[in-house]
Design an enzyme around this catalytic site. Structure first.
Site, PDB file in Angstrom:
ATOM      1  N   GLY A 239      15.705  -8.799 -13.612  1.00 36.88           N
ATOM      2  CA  GLY A 239      16.037  -7.813 -14.602  1.00 36.88           C
ATOM      3  C   GLY A 239      15.835  -6.421 -14.682  1.00 36.88           C
ATOM      4  N   GLU A 273      11.946 -13.428 -10.376  1.00 33.21           N
ATOM      5  CA  GLU A 273      13.077 -13.309  -9.786  1.00 33.21           C
ATOM      6  C   GLU A 273      13.979 -12.074  -9.719  1.00 33.21           C
ATOM      7  OE1 GLU A 273      15.255 -15.990 -12.491  1.00 33.21           O
ATOM      8  OE2 GLU A 273      14.275 -17.651 -11.553  1.00 33.21           O
ATOM      9  N   PRO A 274      13.198 -11.026  -9.158  1.00 31.60           N
ATOM     10  CA  PRO A 274      13.789  -9.758  -9.051  1.00 31.60           C
ATOM     11  C   PRO A 274      14.894  -9.622  -7.963  1.00 31.60           C
ATOM     12  CG  PRO A 274      11.583  -9.859  -7.808  1.00 31.60           C
ATOM     13  CD  PRO A 274      11.940 -10.990  -8.457  1.00 31.60           C
ATOM     14  N   GLY A 275      16.033  -8.907  -8.401  1.00 34.91           N
ATOM     15  CA  GLY A 275      17.051  -8.666  -7.415  1.00 34.91           C
ATOM     16  C   GLY A 275      17.284  -7.401  -7.180  1.00 34.91           C
ATOM     17  N   ARG A 312      31.063  -2.881  -8.658  1.00 34.01           N
ATOM     18  CA  ARG A 312      30.541  -2.357  -9.784  1.00 34.01           C
ATOM     19  C   ARG A 312      31.383  -1.299 -10.609  1.00 34.01           C
ATOM     20  NH1 ARG A 312      26.180  -0.143  -9.978  1.00 34.01           N
ATOM     21  NH2 ARG A 312      25.356  -1.280 -11.743  1.00 34.01           N
ATOM     22  N   TYR A 316      32.040  -2.799 -14.329  1.00 34.16           N
ATOM     23  CA  TYR A 316      31.312  -2.429 -15.478  1.00 34.16           C
ATOM     24  C   TYR A 316      31.281  -0.903 -15.731  1.00 34.16           C
ATOM     25  CZ  TYR A 316      28.550  -6.396 -13.416  1.00 34.16           C
ATOM     26  OH  TYR A 316      28.021  -7.553 -12.667  1.00 34.16           O
ATOM     27  N   CYS A 344      45.713  -1.093  -4.747  1.00 36.97           N
ATOM     28  CA  CYS A 344      47.140  -0.816  -5.740  1.00 36.97           C
ATOM     29  C   CYS A 344      46.417  -1.182  -7.033  1.00 36.97           C
ATOM     30  CB  CYS A 344      48.302  -1.359  -5.001  1.00 36.97           C
ATOM     31  SG  CYS A 344      48.596  -0.864  -3.544  1.00 36.97           S
ATOM     32  N   GLU A 345      45.816  -0.644  -7.610  1.00 33.48           N
ATOM     33  CA  GLU A 345      45.132  -0.868  -8.726  1.00 33.48           C
ATOM     34  C   GLU A 345      44.710   0.636  -9.309  1.00 33.48           C
ATOM     35  OE1 GLU A 345      44.791  -3.829 -10.742  1.00 33.48           O
ATOM     36  OE2 GLU A 345      45.197  -5.417  -8.910  1.00 33.48           O
ATOM     37  N   TYR A 373      24.414  -6.107  -5.343  1.00 33.93           N
ATOM     38  CA  TYR A 373      25.633  -6.718  -6.106  1.00 33.93           C
ATOM     39  C   TYR A 373      26.631  -5.605  -5.231  1.00 33.93           C
ATOM     40  CZ  TYR A 373      22.282  -8.726  -9.101  1.00 33.93           C
ATOM     41  OH  TYR A 373      21.347  -9.539  -9.592  1.00 33.93           O
TER      42      TYR A 373
HETATM   43  C1  LIG Z   1      21.001 -12.289 -11.636  1.00 42.22           C
HETATM   44  C2  LIG Z   1      19.776 -13.104 -11.849  1.00 42.22           C
HETATM   45  C3  LIG Z   1      18.601 -12.656 -11.331  1.00 42.22           C
HETATM   46  C4  LIG Z   1      18.274 -11.038 -10.672  1.00 42.22           C
HETATM   47  O1  LIG Z   1      18.528 -10.160 -11.651  1.00 42.22           O
HETATM   48  P1  LIG Z   1      18.314  -8.659 -11.337  1.00 42.22           P
HETATM   49  O2  LIG Z   1      18.853  -7.737 -12.478  1.00 42.22           O
HETATM   50  O3  LIG Z   1      19.058  -8.401 -10.019  1.00 42.22           O
HETATM   51  O4  LIG Z   1      16.832  -8.371 -11.158  1.00 42.22           O
HETATM   52  C5  LIG Z   1      17.437 -13.295 -11.731  1.00 42.22           C
HETATM   53  N1  LIG Z   1      17.268 -14.417 -12.341  1.00 42.22           N
HETATM   54  C6  LIG Z   1      18.542 -14.937 -12.705  1.00 42.22           C
HETATM   55  C7  LIG Z   1      18.638 -16.347 -13.365  1.00 42.22           C
HETATM   56  C8  LIG Z   1      19.692 -14.424 -12.547  1.00 42.22           C
HETATM   57  O5  LIG Z   1      21.006 -14.939 -12.925  1.00 42.22           O
END
Ligand SMILES: *Cc1c(COP(=O)(O)O)cnc(C)c1O
Length: 420
Positions: A239, A273-275, A312, A316, A344-345, A373
């Site tokens: 997050g 869990e960084p994304g 995105r 959002y 076409c949107e 994403y």
């Molecule tokens: C989407 C998600 C993440 C990653 O979130 P980021 O904002 O990209 O860091 C981590 N854990 C869980 C369970 C998620 O659904």
């Protein structure tokens, strides 16, 4: 920090000028910087080096096998949310004992596949899911390692669609009932309770929501330990936000400084869990301007990338910086315009009312911060083949997923005999 910049008047990814890739493979395309991907992973990992921990990259942010392999080689694990992501993580060489599995709708076949693989733990989102995991594990004669995803009811102060830790979200087990659920879980014959999980949302730009959520989570950990439930993993989710425009999210080192001592006290292995923070600013979507159009009220720059390539902004209303690839174009007279795609949107846009230099047909633009994403949310809407993905490393670049063809669009579709 990332490796995209102008050099000699042309926008580069590391040592590769973007027009070179555009000429060779066409547009639009996604381009990722290997150096940035690795740097972001390493910075995050190093920030918490004093604590026993595991960085499980959130596969849904960018699931290309080559990208996953970079993190696997750096010692990373994976945070998955589906059987498909389990398959990808394993294909990329991520060891099963570094994989954690979240998601509110895990199916029996998915649970079975994860048990067969031997993942580190399931992050369980409901009492019914827990019963199902117990039952599937019993059929297989194994014990399933689980954490419960608790919902700490903390406002991450981000976009509502990417808040997940409020009590009205579909995610996790309510804070108030978590203890009871844990007691139930501890009694189930084919469940082994190993951890606690929370994830409160995405694109969080403050430290305080992390601290508040963690405080609640750690109270629970203390209580569980006092009841003899052996918590070994505290998974604090992902997050952490990034700079799309002018946000100033905490650096991983700042986050570590604030939450590190709390985490250390637990005596547990901490799972992250960084994304987005790892891959977001390591990628761009490169598109070519097709037409410009000045309507009665508005100027439109029509480019060859669209909402099917990068959802995105449409989904959002999110801001993605747009950079002309030729510095000469960047110096032109500025106008306010919408950057739109061919779909076409009316919702098909990459930028709205954006002050940009006057683009001309043929101009390349880089849509920045598209590494997270981006491709993973792309689709074939309007029967548009999905864009290729390119990985740059120094002076070399590799196509790590080719552009789809029209054949791909209809692959697997059949016309029943009675219609022939
Ligand atoms: C989407 C998600 C993440 C990653 O979130 P980021 O904002 O990209 O860091 C981590 N854990 C869980 C369970 C998620 O659904």
């Amino acid at each position: 920090m990332h490796h995209f910049e102008y050099r000699n008047g042309v926008f580069h990814c590391e040592d590769v000028p973007l027009p070179k890739i555009a000429e060779e493979i066409g547009t639009p395309f996604y381009v990722y910087s290997h150096a940035t991907l690795l740097r972001h992973f390493t910075v995050f990992d190093k920030a918490f080096e004093k604590i026993p921990h595991l960085v499980c990259f959130a596969v849904k942010a960018n699931s290309n096998l080559a990208v996953l392999r970079i993190f696997a080689k750096a010692g990373g694990g994976a945070d998955i949310v589906s059987g498909g992501e389990l398959y990808r993580a394993q294909r990329a060489g991520i060891p099963a004992n570094k994989i954690v599995y979240a998601g509110v709708g895990k199916t029996r076949p998915e649970i079975r596949a994860a048990l067969e693989a031997g993942i580190l733990m399931f992050n369980v989102e409901s009492s019914q899911e827990l019963l199902t995991i117990d039952a599937v594990a019993a059929e297989m004669g194994v014990k399933a390692p689980v954490a419960l995803r608790v919902n700490p009811d903390v406002d991450p102060k981000t976009h509502p669609y990417i808040s997940t830790g409020l009590r009205n979200n579909k995610f996790g087990i309510a804070w108030q009932t978590a203890l009871e659920e844990y007691r139930n879980a501890a009694r189930m014959p084919n469940i082994e309770v190993v951890g606690v999980h929370k994830h409160i949302g995405s694109q969080i730009t403050l430290v305080s929501p992390f601290m508040d959520a963690l405080e609640r989570t750690l109270e629970l950990v203390t209580q569980l330990k006092s009841e003899g439930i052996n918590i070994r993993y505290v998974d604090i989710g992902g997050g952490l936000g990034i700079t799309y425009k002018d946000e100033a999210p905490p650096h991983p080192d700042d986050l570590a400084k604030n939450i590190g001592p709390m985490l250390e006290q637990t005596g547990c292995t901490i799972v992250f869990e960084p994304g987005r923070v790892i891959v977001g600013n390591a990628g761009a979507l490169v598109a070519r301007t097709l037409y410009t159009k000045s309507g009665a009220e508005k100027t439109f720059f029509i480019v060859d990338a669209a909402m099917n390539d990068l959802a995105r902004p449409s989904l959002y209303g999110s801001y993605q910086n747009i950079v002309p690839v030729e510095e000469e174009a960047a110096r032109r007279h500025k106008v306010s315009a919408d950057v739109v795609g061919p779909i076409c949107e009316s919702g098909d846009f990459l930028a709205k009312d954006r002050v940009l230099p006057e683009l001309r047909p043929g101009d390349l633009v880089a849509v920045m911060s598209a590494g997270a994403y981006g491709f993973t949310m792309s689709s074939n809407y309007n029967s548009r083949p999905r864009a290729p993905e390119v990985l740059v490393s120094g002076v070399r670049y590799d196509v790590i997923r080719p552009r789809e063809t029209f054949e791909h669009l209809v692959a697997g579709e059949t016309i029943p005999a009675y219609l022939e």
